[in-house]
Structures are given as C-alpha cells and as structure tokens.
Design an enzyme around this catalytic site. Structure first.
Site, PDB file in Angstrom:
ATOM      1  N   GLU A  36      -8.570  15.472 -16.402  1.00 11.21           N
ATOM      2  CA  GLU A  36     -10.525  16.500 -15.069  1.00 11.21           C
ATOM      3  C   GLU A  36      -9.715  17.131 -14.489  1.00 11.21           C
ATOM      4  OE1 GLU A  36     -12.654  13.943 -13.410  1.00 11.21           O
ATOM      5  OE2 GLU A  36     -12.695  12.136 -15.384  1.00 11.21           O
ATOM      6  N   ASN A  81      -9.731  10.834 -21.510  1.00 10.07           N
ATOM      7  CA  ASN A  81     -10.142   8.646 -21.791  1.00 10.07           C
ATOM      8  C   ASN A  81      -9.758   8.647 -21.941  1.00 10.07           C
ATOM      9  OD1 ASN A  81     -12.355  10.670 -20.192  1.00 10.07           O
ATOM     10  ND2 ASN A  81     -13.012   9.230 -20.026  1.00 10.07           N
ATOM     11  N   ASP A 100       0.451  -1.156  -0.134  1.00  8.36           N
ATOM     12  CA  ASP A 100       0.541  -0.327   0.093  1.00  8.36           C
ATOM     13  C   ASP A 100       1.057   1.270   0.502  1.00  8.36           C
ATOM     14  OD1 ASP A 100      -2.066   2.080   0.641  1.00  8.36           O
ATOM     15  OD2 ASP A 100      -2.896   1.401   2.161  1.00  8.36           O
ATOM     16  N   ILE A 101       0.452   1.909  -1.448  1.00 11.44           N
ATOM     17  CA  ILE A 101       1.680   3.777  -1.144  1.00 11.44           C
ATOM     18  C   ILE A 101       1.250   4.184   0.403  1.00 11.44           C
ATOM     19  CG2 ILE A 101       1.986   3.258  -3.254  1.00 11.44           C
ATOM     20  CD1 ILE A 101       0.083   5.502  -3.428  1.00 11.44           C
ATOM     21  N   TYR A 150     -12.329  13.162  -6.938  1.00  9.97           N
ATOM     22  CA  TYR A 150     -11.026  12.716  -7.666  1.00  9.97           C
ATOM     23  C   TYR A 150     -10.474  13.230  -8.064  1.00  9.97           C
ATOM     24  CZ  TYR A 150      -8.980  10.139 -11.670  1.00  9.97           C
ATOM     25  OH  TYR A 150      -8.333   9.787 -13.268  1.00  9.97           O
ATOM     26  N   LYS A 172      -6.707  14.349  -7.248  1.00  7.91           N
ATOM     27  CA  LYS A 172      -5.609  14.529  -8.383  1.00  7.91           C
ATOM     28  C   LYS A 172      -4.596  15.855  -8.110  1.00  7.91           C
ATOM     29  CE  LYS A 172      -4.602  11.048 -10.600  1.00  7.91           C
ATOM     30  NZ  LYS A 172      -3.585   9.740 -10.426  1.00  7.91           N
TER      31      LYS A 172
HETATM   32  P1  NAD Z   1      -7.355   1.565 -12.137  1.00  3.25           P
HETATM   33  O1  NAD Z   1      -8.251   1.698 -11.187  1.00  3.25           O
HETATM   34  O2  NAD Z   1      -7.477   0.541 -12.993  1.00  3.25           O
HETATM   35  O3  NAD Z   1      -6.335   1.028 -11.345  1.00  3.25           O
HETATM   36  C1  NAD Z   1      -5.105   1.531 -10.466  1.00  3.25           C
HETATM   37  C2  NAD Z   1      -4.591   0.878  -9.484  1.00  3.25           C
HETATM   38  O4  NAD Z   1      -3.676   0.873  -8.112  1.00  3.25           O
HETATM   39  C3  NAD Z   1      -4.968  -0.797  -9.383  1.00  3.25           C
HETATM   40  O5  NAD Z   1      -4.275  -1.744  -9.743  1.00  3.25           O
HETATM   41  C4  NAD Z   1      -5.292  -0.612  -7.978  1.00  3.25           C
HETATM   42  O6  NAD Z   1      -4.965  -1.872  -7.161  1.00  3.25           O
HETATM   43  C5  NAD Z   1      -3.795   0.142  -7.220  1.00  3.25           C
HETATM   44  N1  NAD Z   1      -4.338   0.856  -6.316  1.00  3.25           N
HETATM   45  C6  NAD Z   1      -5.199   1.767  -5.601  1.00  3.25           C
HETATM   46  N2  NAD Z   1      -5.214   1.793  -4.420  1.00  3.25           N
HETATM   47  C7  NAD Z   1      -3.716   1.652  -3.998  1.00  3.25           C
HETATM   48  C8  NAD Z   1      -2.914   1.974  -2.762  1.00  3.25           C
HETATM   49  N3  NAD Z   1      -3.033   2.766  -1.221  1.00  3.25           N
HETATM   50  N4  NAD Z   1      -1.489   1.742  -3.061  1.00  3.25           N
HETATM   51  C9  NAD Z   1      -1.294   1.194  -3.699  1.00  3.25           C
HETATM   52  N5  NAD Z   1      -1.558   0.396  -4.826  1.00  3.25           N
HETATM   53  C10 NAD Z   1      -2.973   0.698  -5.492  1.00  3.25           C
HETATM   54  O7  NAD Z   1      -6.627   2.729 -13.500  1.00  3.25           O
HETATM   55  P2  NAD Z   1      -6.088   3.745 -13.920  1.00  3.25           P
HETATM   56  O8  NAD Z   1      -7.447   3.827 -14.654  1.00  3.25           O
HETATM   57  O9  NAD Z   1      -5.617   2.220 -14.718  1.00  3.25           O
HETATM   58  O10 NAD Z   1      -5.806   4.655 -13.751  1.00  3.25           O
HETATM   59  C11 NAD Z   1      -4.109   4.805 -13.579  1.00  3.25           C
HETATM   60  C12 NAD Z   1      -4.209   5.923 -13.476  1.00  3.25           C
HETATM   61  O11 NAD Z   1      -3.766   7.132 -14.144  1.00  3.25           O
HETATM   62  C13 NAD Z   1      -4.188   7.080 -12.552  1.00  3.25           C
HETATM   63  O12 NAD Z   1      -3.176   7.948 -10.928  1.00  3.25           O
HETATM   64  C14 NAD Z   1      -6.087   7.723 -13.177  1.00  3.25           C
HETATM   65  O13 NAD Z   1      -5.283   9.037 -11.995  1.00  3.25           O
HETATM   66  C15 NAD Z   1      -4.377   8.337 -13.980  1.00  3.25           C
HETATM   67  N6  NAD Z   1      -5.292   8.242 -15.142  1.00  3.25           N
HETATM   68  C16 NAD Z   1      -6.609   7.457 -15.305  1.00  3.25           C
HETATM   69  C17 NAD Z   1      -7.462   7.510 -16.527  1.00  3.25           C
HETATM   70  C18 NAD Z   1      -8.115   6.706 -17.631  1.00  3.25           C
HETATM   71  O14 NAD Z   1      -9.052   6.985 -18.434  1.00  3.25           O
HETATM   72  N7  NAD Z   1      -8.153   5.663 -17.027  1.00  3.25           N
HETATM   73  C19 NAD Z   1      -7.134   8.508 -17.533  1.00  3.25           C
HETATM   74  C20 NAD Z   1      -6.053   9.536 -16.946  1.00  3.25           C
HETATM   75  C21 NAD Z   1      -5.213   9.759 -16.028  1.00  3.25           C
HETATM   76  O1  DAU Z   2     -10.578  11.888 -18.295  1.00  3.29           O
HETATM   77  C1  DAU Z   2      -9.524  10.972 -17.567  1.00  3.29           C
HETATM   78  C2  DAU Z   2     -10.653  10.361 -16.318  1.00  3.29           C
HETATM   79  O2  DAU Z   2     -10.994   9.694 -17.464  1.00  3.29           O
HETATM   80  C3  DAU Z   2      -9.848   9.207 -15.607  1.00  3.29           C
HETATM   81  O3  DAU Z   2      -9.131  10.527 -15.272  1.00  3.29           O
HETATM   82  C4  DAU Z   2     -10.873   8.956 -14.732  1.00  3.29           C
HETATM   83  O4  DAU Z   2      -9.908   8.038 -13.803  1.00  3.29           O
HETATM   84  C5  DAU Z   2     -11.555   7.715 -15.980  1.00  3.29           C
HETATM   85  O5  DAU Z   2     -12.336   6.692 -15.127  1.00  3.29           O
HETATM   86  C6  DAU Z   2     -12.430   9.007 -16.576  1.00  3.29           C
HETATM   87  O6  DAU Z   2     -12.511   9.023 -16.421  1.00  3.29           O
HETATM   88  P1  DAU Z   2     -14.727   9.961 -16.602  1.00  3.29           P
HETATM   89  O7  DAU Z   2     -15.473   9.975 -15.368  1.00  3.29           O
HETATM   90  O8  DAU Z   2     -15.000  10.127 -17.460  1.00  3.29           O
HETATM   91  O9  DAU Z   2     -14.621   8.417 -16.929  1.00  3.29           O
HETATM   92  P2  DAU Z   2     -16.169   7.314 -17.247  1.00  3.29           P
HETATM   93  O10 DAU Z   2     -16.167   5.782 -17.710  1.00  3.29           O
HETATM   94  O11 DAU Z   2     -16.473   6.970 -15.838  1.00  3.29           O
HETATM   95  O12 DAU Z   2     -17.337   7.929 -18.231  1.00  3.29           O
HETATM   96  C7  DAU Z   2     -17.412   8.312 -18.754  1.00  3.29           C
HETATM   97  C8  DAU Z   2     -18.030   8.783 -19.449  1.00  3.29           C
HETATM   98  O13 DAU Z   2     -19.622   8.543 -19.408  1.00  3.29           O
HETATM   99  C9  DAU Z   2     -18.773  10.097 -18.870  1.00  3.29           C
HETATM  100  O14 DAU Z   2     -19.788  11.387 -18.937  1.00  3.29           O
HETATM  101  C10 DAU Z   2     -20.199   9.614 -17.279  1.00  3.29           C
HETATM  102  C11 DAU Z   2     -21.285   8.749 -18.603  1.00  3.29           C
HETATM  103  N1  DAU Z   2     -21.150   7.549 -18.361  1.00  3.29           N
HETATM  104  C12 DAU Z   2     -20.782   7.002 -17.383  1.00  3.29           C
HETATM  105  C13 DAU Z   2     -20.854   4.945 -16.950  1.00  3.29           C
HETATM  106  C14 DAU Z   2     -19.718   4.167 -16.112  1.00  3.29           C
HETATM  107  C15 DAU Z   2     -22.128   7.198 -18.373  1.00  3.29           C
HETATM  108  O15 DAU Z   2     -23.253   7.851 -19.481  1.00  3.29           O
HETATM  109  N2  DAU Z   2     -23.116   5.933 -18.106  1.00  3.29           N
HETATM  110  C16 DAU Z   2     -21.945   4.790 -17.407  1.00  3.29           C
HETATM  111  O16 DAU Z   2     -22.218   4.073 -17.118  1.00  3.29           O
END
Ligand code: NAD
Ligand code: DAU
Length: 355
Positions: free
Chosen positions: A135, A187, A65-66, A158, A162
């Site tokens: 975001e 995204n 855990d970080i 969230y 961040k």
């Molecule tokens: P994810 O939720 O799929 O993965 C997060 C990982 O972090 C998991 O493996 C989880 O077990 C680990 N984790 C959570 N809490 C922890 C802790 N306390 N100690 C150690 N490990 C821990 O997330 P993701 O979608 O892969 O996103 C990764 C990073 O990229 C995040 O920082 C997110 O903010 C950023 N990001 C995501 C997106 C997106 O669209 N998914 C876009 C831009 C930025």
């Molecule tokens: O922009 C980067 C971000 O994108 C990351 O930082 C986040 O970690 C990642 O989860 C994502 O955030 P969003 O909230 O944009 O992603 P999500 O997939 O949850 O939703 C995408 C869009 O779709 C948002 O406008 C909400 C909508 N949505 C989402 C879900 C889960 C729906 O309409 N229905 C749904 O069931």
C-alpha cells in the site's frame, strides 16, 4: 545465515503468529524466538498457546509495547537479540481513517525505537527485517504492477505510517550501516486472521446469515497471498536477501472484491448449505465506499523469485477453500474472538495493559 535470538514483534497477530509457527514447526530454525506483543485487540496469545510447552526454552512471550524504548533496549540486552523480524503494527486501513493517532505511534515511533535498540546493540547484530505493505506505492490503474522502484504514494493514514517506517529502516542502513531488509507484501489471508479484514469478515457473516458489506461497486482489485507463502518469503529474505534491499512479495492472484465475496458464498453454499434459505450471494450489500479507497494493487515479485528462488505455492482457489475450512473447524476460537472473551482472558492473565 543463523540467528540465535530472534526478536519477533507483533507475534500474536495474524501474520506474526503464522510466522512463528512456520519457524518452529517447519523452517528448521534452531534458535530462540522472543515474541514481543502489546496485545491490542488484534493480538491473541491463544494463537500460539501450545508453543511454550512444545518448544521449551525456544519460545518466550513478553507482553510489551514497542513504543517504550527503554524496555526494548533492556530486552535486547537481556535476551542477546541478534536479529529482528518486525511485524508489530496497527494494520487495518478503516481504523486508520477513523483514529489515525495510534498508527503514528506504533508504526512510526515504535519502528524508530526498535531501530534505536538495534543500533545500541550493533555488535554481533545480524539483521533487522521490516515487514511492510504494497500500500506504500498507492493505487494502480488497469495496467501495470508495483515493482521495488515504484515511487511511494501512500493514500491512507495506515499506508503513510508504513511508508514512513520503511524510510526510517532504509535510512538506518545508509546512515549507520545497520543490516536491514524490507519486504512489501500484498493482501494476506489464511488462519488466525482477525475478522475485521475482508475474507474472514465475509466468511463469518455469510455463515451467520448476516449482510455482506461490499464497499463501493466491489470492483477494487487486490492481489491475494496465502499467509504461509508470505511467511516463507520473509524467512527466505532474512536468510538470503541482500542487506539494504527491498523485496516485493505477491501472490499473482488478482481478484475483484466482488469475485472474492462470490467465491466465499459459493464455497460455503457447497460445504455448509443454508437450510430453508437461498444462496448466500443474496446477502451481499453494497455500502458506502472507503474514503481514498485504493483501486488496484498488483505485485511484481520477480526480483524475489529470480534472486532468491521463492515462489508462492498456494493458488487462491485452493487457499480460499482451506481458509474457509479453518474458520469452520475453529469455531471456538471464532466465538472467543467475536464475543471479546479473549480480551477478558488476556486481562486476567496479563493485566489490562492493551486496548
Ligand atoms: P495484525 O493487526 O493481525 O497484528 C498486529 C500485531 O501487532 C498484534 O498482535 C498487535 O497486538 C501487535 N501490536 C500492535 N501495536 C503494538 C505495539 N505498540 N507494541 C507491540 N505490539 C503491538 O497485523 P497483521 O495483518 O498480522 O500484519 C502484520 C504486519 O504485516 C504489519 O506490519 C502489516 O503492516 C504487515 N502487512 C500485513 C498484510 C496483511 O494483509 N495483513 C500485508 C502486508 C503487510
Ligand atoms: O495490501 C496489503 C494490505 O492489505 C495490508 O497492508 C493491510 O494491513 C491489510 O489490512 C490489507 O489492506 P486492505 O485494505 O486491502 O484489506 P481489507 O481486508 O480491509 O480490504 C480488502 C478490500 O475489500 C478493500 O478493497 C476494501 C474491501 N472491503 C473490506 C472490508 C473490511 C469491503 O468491500 N468490505 C469490507 O467489509
């Protein structure tokens, strides 16, 4: 720039696992990856289960855990960590609205701990790369794009957590001279994404003939980036980016949510037609909007493109099709994730330390 012992946090999550694969399989990284992950519901070591055998001595997994500073400090010492790529976070906006506390601990305190561990091991330390999100900039209207100088205006717990972590990283550069880079990305979508996020959730519901929940009127806009493009962008910034700088990463692929959902339905109708039922668009159900729902995100990534020569390779059209195929071809992974079997496997192998 060469890194010998790279600490990747959150490497069992969606983007982190794709990043580790990119490093070991494609990017020509010659050092060792130390993957620190707590294995929350979002972390699945199965995403990387082949790597320990395929890259002996070059891939190490530690369930940690970080939020534990002493352990992070000890890992820096034990593994001679000279660089960090920090993904670990609570990442889902809807969860942050329901239960924000974990977002504050992991995203803010966890990032602080890693910065402290890096500061305590400053000699020979080369880079702390912080993976962040678009975001933090809040929401756009019809016009305009987020640039690196757009003021921060996060709207969800969230994105506020961040934003806070981004400020800490920048402060460690200014105050302590810690070599850092930050990326703010739009995204992501692609293989191994946990099916709580829009694209995998809609894909799997549509396959199973379940309702497809669309928040509000479905007109919110996101800028979609294929995950491998994101991974390449991060690696480019780590190797060539100016220290202390932020780089925006985006896909030049703005889509309304409803268009994304239509796209998924149409691709599935074509490659996996429903027998005895109508088109999958019939499953779309408009549901109550997300509180504080950001209306539009769109990224200007021209700094990264012109300074460091990165550009996205995948178009949304081809990337979405590839992603849907991946979910169809990896039905065992999907069923273990959906049934929660992966959590049982984790507990059996690592003890019940996650959540
Ligand atoms: P994810 O939720 O799929 O993965 C997060 C990982 O972090 C998991 O493996 C989880 O077990 C680990 N984790 C959570 N809490 C922890 C802790 N306390 N100690 C150690 N490990 C821990 O997330 P993701 O979608 O892969 O996103 C990764 C990073 O990229 C995040 O920082 C997110 O903010 C950023 N990001 C995501 C997106 C997106 O669209 N998914 C876009 C831009 C930025
Ligand atoms: O922009 C980067 C971000 O994108 C990351 O930082 C986040 O970690 C990642 O989860 C994502 O955030 P969003 O909230 O944009 O992603 P999500 O997939 O949850 O939703 C995408 C869009 O779709 C948002 O406008 C909400 C909508 N949505 C989402 C879900 C889960 C729906 O309409 N229905 C749904 O069931």
């Amino acid at each position: 720039m060469a890194f010998d012992n790279l600490l990747v946090t959150g490497g069992c999550g969606f983007i982190g696992s794709n990043f580790i694969r990119t490093l070991l399989e494609k990017a020509g990284f010659a050092g060792r990856v130390v993957n620190v992950d707590k294995l929350t519901y979002a972390g699945n070591p199965e995403n990387l289960s082949d790597l320990e055998k395929r890259f002996p001595g070059r891939y190490v997994f530690l369930r940690e855990d970080i939020c534990g500073l002493e352990r992070m400090d000890a890992i820096f010492t034990e593994y001679g960590i000279d660089a960090v790529c920090h993904f670990a976070a609570e990442s889902h906006v809807d969860r942050s609205i329901k239960r924000p506390a974990e977002f504050i601990f992991t995203n803010i305190v966890g990032t602080f701990n890693l910065l402290e561990a890096a500061r305590n091991h400053a000699e020979g330390f080369r880079l702390f790369h912080h993976v962040s999100t678009d975001e933090v900039y809040g929401s756009l209207g019809k016009e305009g794009l987020f640039t690196e100088t757009t003021p921060y205006k996060p709207n969800s717990p969230y994105s506020a957590s961040k934003a806070s972590s981004d400020h800490l990283v920048r402060a460690y550069f200014k105050t302590y001279g810690l070599p850092v880079t930050i990326s703010n990305c739009s995204n992501n979508y692609g293989p191994w994404q946990f099916p709580e996020k829009l694209i995998p959730l809609i894909t799997l519901n549509a396959l199973e003939g379940k309702p497809l929940p669309v928040y509000g009127d479905g007109r919110n806009v996101r800028d979609w980036l294929y995950v491998e493009d994101h991974c390449e962008a991060i690696w480019t910034i780590m190797n060539k980016g100016r220290r202390g700088e932020t780089y925006n990463i985006g896909g030049n692929s703005e889509e309304e949510n409803i268009a994304v959902v239509h796209g998924i339905c149409d691709i599935l109708d074509e490659i996996r037609p429903r027998s005895g039922a109508g088109p999958r668009r019939e499953l779309i159900t408009f549901v109550k909007d997300r509180p504080g729902h950001d209306w539009r995100y769109a990224i200007d990534s021209s700094k990264l493109q012109s300074e460091l020569g990165w550009a996205p390779r995948e178009s949304f059209r081809t990337g979405l099709r590839k992603t849907i195929r991946w979910y169809l071809e990896n039905s065992q992974w999907v069923s273990r994730v959906q049934s929660g079997e992966y959590l049982k496997w984790i507990d059996e192998h690592y003890g019940s330390g996650g959540k």
